[in-house]
Design an enzyme around this catalytic site. Sequence first.
Site, PDB file in Angstrom:
ATOM      1  N   ASP A  70       0.828  -1.209   0.000  1.00 50.86           N
ATOM      2  CA  ASP A  70       0.000   0.000   0.000  1.00 50.86           C
ATOM      3  C   ASP A  70       0.860   1.256   0.000  1.00 50.86           C
ATOM      4  OD1 ASP A  70       0.715  -0.805   2.678  1.00 50.86           O
ATOM      5  OD2 ASP A  70      -0.698   0.663   3.480  1.00 50.86           O
ATOM      6  N   GLU A 135       0.051  -0.868   5.932  1.00 49.66           N
ATOM      7  CA  GLU A 135       1.139  -0.280   6.713  1.00 49.66           C
ATOM      8  C   GLU A 135       1.015   1.229   6.776  1.00 49.66           C
ATOM      9  OE1 GLU A 135       5.028   1.383   7.851  1.00 49.66           O
ATOM     10  OE2 GLU A 135       3.914   1.730   6.008  1.00 49.66           O
TER      11      GLU A 135
END
Length: 380
Positions: A70, A135
């Site tokens: 991400d 994250e």
Amino acid sequence: MTTEATFALACELIARPSVTPQDAGCLDLIADRLRPLGFTLERIDVGGVCNLWARRGTAAPVLCFAGHTDVVPPGPAEAWASQPFAPTVKDGVLYGRGAADMKSSLAAFVTAIERFIASAPTYAGSIALLLTSDEEGVATHGTVKVVEALAARGERLDYCVVGEPTSVKTLGDMIKNGRRGSLSGTLRVKGQQGHVAYPQLARNPIHLFAPALAELAAITWDEGNEFFPPTTWQVSNIHAGTGANNVIPGVCEVMFNFRFGSVSSADELKRRTCEVLDRHGLQYEIDWHLSGKPFITGRGKLVGALSTAIRDTLGVETELSTTGGTSDGRFIADICAEVVEFGPVNASIHKIDECIAVDAIEPLSVVYERTLHALLGSAH
């Protein structure tokens, strides 16, 4: 060195708009590269977050590469020199959201593993990857959930390399051999609301808290140690009042944060904070949130292997550091004795026109490959 293989995979990953917590097919792309190598692939998706645990081998030691697919939102596309999810090379620099944080590292993981297995098919131990799409966001359903699943079935790691962008000016000049813990508090100091013209009939919580604030801000919480700087305490927000200038507020809310190393514990910091507030006779409530415990990896096998690989590949003597914010290494440290972060130059991360030098991409992969050789080598 040729940059074709790692560069091409990095571009494929950057082209996927995996804004947190979306994965946008990045894990499938990586899984397709790992499957022919003999990896056992396990998706541990939780709460809309995509997680991949991949492992090749069953023996110890286990060397794990960890990272995230991400990325943070790109911001206004028109502010970029090129489209954020259209990887573009200009003057030897690759631009795109995730180029430095951390899709080039993911690509380098894969190509390093491919070359290593081709050259050492009977290596000692196991290779693993732990990848998440959570994250950059709240990080509640990502790496922490994979770690919990591994711990529940007794799986432990011996070494973990996290691909976070740790370099400062040139690739390899800094690696993170630990991170500080982060302890936040939301404090509500209670007073009594009233009219500013009649302060004797009210209790101003701002005034009541001010001496305690001064004391807390002046405390030396600890002196730090070889790896960690002294603990810091910082107020991030103070809010009180109704919006009117003739009303004494009834409550003052204060948000603060500790960044602390291994010298102090979260419980000790909580206790010392409350001692100050109690000594000043305040009526208060505190909600605590520990978002990460400190972890540290000393000068052992993993630090030595990475440092040597960086020196041999890049001609750089790397610096050990624990600076910066938290990372998913804080979760992995619960099941792994040695956790070190190493990745690209971090100057452009989270910014418009995020980028990485093209000629840094393949050397990053070579460092990871040499680390594999140093720690796993060939089976005897």
